[in-house]
Enzyme design. Structure first.
Site, PDB file in Angstrom:
ATOM      1  N   GLU A 194     -33.470-100.985 -63.551  1.00 35.21           N
ATOM      2  CA  GLU A 194     -33.214 -99.764 -64.328  1.00 35.21           C
ATOM      3  C   GLU A 194     -32.054 -99.989 -65.318  1.00 35.21           C
ATOM      4  O   GLU A 194     -31.957 -99.301 -66.328  1.00 35.21           O
ATOM      5  CB  GLU A 194     -32.922 -98.606 -63.363  1.00 35.21           C
ATOM      6  CG  GLU A 194     -32.659 -97.251 -63.984  1.00 35.21           C
ATOM      7  CD  GLU A 194     -33.871 -96.552 -64.595  1.00 35.21           C
ATOM      8  OE1 GLU A 194     -35.010 -96.979 -64.353  1.00 35.21           O
ATOM      9  OE2 GLU A 194     -33.664 -95.579 -65.342  1.00 35.21           O
ATOM     10  N   TYR A 209     -28.168 -92.803 -63.340  1.00 34.67           N
ATOM     11  CA  TYR A 209     -28.328 -93.811 -62.282  1.00 34.67           C
ATOM     12  C   TYR A 209     -28.201 -95.228 -62.872  1.00 34.67           C
ATOM     13  O   TYR A 209     -27.474 -96.068 -62.332  1.00 34.67           O
ATOM     14  CB  TYR A 209     -29.695 -93.636 -61.604  1.00 34.67           C
ATOM     15  CG  TYR A 209     -30.096 -94.798 -60.716  1.00 34.67           C
ATOM     16  CD1 TYR A 209     -29.612 -94.912 -59.410  1.00 34.67           C
ATOM     17  CD2 TYR A 209     -30.969 -95.784 -61.178  1.00 34.67           C
ATOM     18  CE1 TYR A 209     -29.982 -95.971 -58.600  1.00 34.67           C
ATOM     19  CE2 TYR A 209     -31.350 -96.851 -60.373  1.00 34.67           C
ATOM     20  CZ  TYR A 209     -30.852 -96.942 -59.082  1.00 34.67           C
ATOM     21  OH  TYR A 209     -31.213 -98.006 -58.288  1.00 34.67           O
ATOM     22  N   SER A 237     -30.133-103.246 -60.272  1.00 33.55           N
ATOM     23  CA  SER A 237     -31.473-102.691 -60.504  1.00 33.55           C
ATOM     24  C   SER A 237     -32.009-103.016 -61.889  1.00 33.55           C
ATOM     25  O   SER A 237     -31.265-103.032 -62.871  1.00 33.55           O
ATOM     26  CB  SER A 237     -31.398-101.172 -60.355  1.00 33.55           C
ATOM     27  OG  SER A 237     -32.570-100.568 -60.860  1.00 33.55           O
TER      28      SER A 237
END
Ligand code: NAP
Ligand code: G4F
Length: 342
Positions: A134, A156, A132
């Site tokens: 992220e 996460y 990801s």
């Protein structure tokens, strides 16, 4: 010979689009589903019911390593796509240990299962890991590409960094054909309703039809590189068709803010977002990711991947989908907007 694929996270947004893509390509597609008190298969019902069900579902969970080994031994897939995760960034602050167990260690359990079965059978199992953007978090360079260092800003993000590096490590240690797609935000009418884009299109369409008054959001200044999930799953498949496994950034290379998304959504419906959107600090995050902008040159050059859907088309598609849902709701509630649209 018909290829067999296993998708974890098949009930999620990406899993549903990927299952459709692989079935269209002639694969026998197997999906891992979690046991829950409700069906939870709304996004894939068209693939599991009807005259010729083409998707085979199996109960399992990324927290259950033995179950994963048994399943892979039974299916003997040629390709495994690991899309399962606790995927909500805000929720990961409330459930950090659970997020680590599923999103990080779950990836390790799956890799171990693949390694065991591959060693026993001598048949190659190709692996895709849903990494990801992220992971870039508090970005150290812009735009972000495959070589940009990670600086995750949420439990996460940290869990995804583990999943990413353990996949790279199994490729380098054991010669697994294992690739990571570092995907930037991608959305669709099937997007979960608590992610910001879908929250906006769902609320704006309900406001339009008189079903709600206000939309409460957090940080409107966050900027993201938003694409269409249907385009992005094609990149996952392309990665597993390469002779050599590798890692790729998948992005539109375009930047919009949450405020831009509000503005575009409400204006399509003939409204001004400023009349309806209010800030609720509950939606702020303990640590925010201010800006994510991808550079997907490597994927476009080496995989020949080209996204087909523009940002404007994505917003249109999501507004249309949610307008239809709001109309159905208005019909059930007997509201005038429902009668007019019915
Ligand atoms: P999603 O809609 O939230 O789907 C997540 C899937 O994982 C669901 O099928 C969910 O099952 C399943 N799952 C959750 N916990 C599990 C567990 N313990 N065991 C087995 N399955 C479990 O996510 P998405 O948007 O499709 O994203 C797919 C993957 O890409 C995720 O790994 C996500 O982190 C990653 N990713 C997404 C984006 C994006 O912008 N969408 C960007 C980069 C990376 P239930 O249906 O039962 O909840
Ligand atoms: O839609 P979001 O929740 O997505 P976020 O945090 O970027 O995560 C998504 O994309 C990642 C890829 O980078 C995936 F890996 C991950 O699985 C997930 O799919 O939030 C986007 C932005 C954030 O900056 C957030 O603070 O929108 C901001 N925001 C403002 N108000 C809000 C809200 N986000 C949510 N969910 N809800 C709000 O009310």
């Amino acid at each position: 010979m018909q290829k067999r694929a296993l998708i974890t996270g098949v009930t999620g947004q990406d899993g549903s689009y990927l299952a459709e893509l692989l079935i269209a390509k002639g694969y026998a597609v197997h999906g891992l589903r979690r046991r829950s008190s409700t069906f939870g298969t709304q996004r894939i019902e068209h693939l599991i019911f009807g005259e010729s069900p083409s998707l085979h579902l199996h109960y399992g969970d990324l927290s259950d390593g033995n179950g994963l080994v048994r399943l892979i031994r039974e299916i003997r897939p040629h390709e495994v796509y690991n899309l399962a995760a606790q995927s909500h960034v805000r929720v990961s602050f409330d459930q950090p240990a659970y997020t680590a167990d599923v999103t990080a260690v779950g990836t390790l359990r799956l890799l171990e299962a693949i390694r065991d079965v591959q060693d026993d059978t001598g048949e190659q199992i190709r692996f895709y890991q849903a990494s990801s953007s992220e992971m870039f978090g508090k970005v150290v360079e812009t735009p972000q590409k495959e070589t940009t260092p990670f600086y995750p800003r949420s439990p996460y993000g940290v869990a995804k960094v583990y999943g990413h590096w353990i996949t790279v490590n199994y490729r380098e240690s054991y010669g697994l054909h294992a690739s990571c797609g570092i995907l930037f935000n991608h959305e669709s009418p099937r997007r979960g309703e608590t992610f910001v884009t879908r929250k906006i299109t769902r609320a704006a369409t309900r406001i339009k039809l008189g079903l709600q008054d206000k939309l409460f959001l957090g940080n409107l200044d966050a900027q993201r590189d938003w694409g269409f999930a249907g385009d992005y799953v094609e990149a996952m498949w392309l990665m597993l068709q390469q002779d050599e496994a590798d890692d790729y950034v998948i992005a539109m290379n375009e930047l919009y803010s949450v405020r831009d998304f509000c503005e575009q959504t409400f204006s399509r419906l003939g409204m001004d977002y400023r009349d309806h959107v209010e800030i609720d600090p509950r939606y702020y995050r303990p640590a925010e990711v201010d800006l994510l902008l991808g550079d997907s040159t490597k994927a476009r050059t080496r995989l020949g991947w080209t996204p087909q859907t523009s940002f404007a088309e994505l917003v249109d598609m999501m507004v249309e989908g949610d307008l239809e849902l709001a109309r159905q709701e208005a019909v059930i509630k007997g509201l005038p907007a429902g009668r007019k649209a019915a």
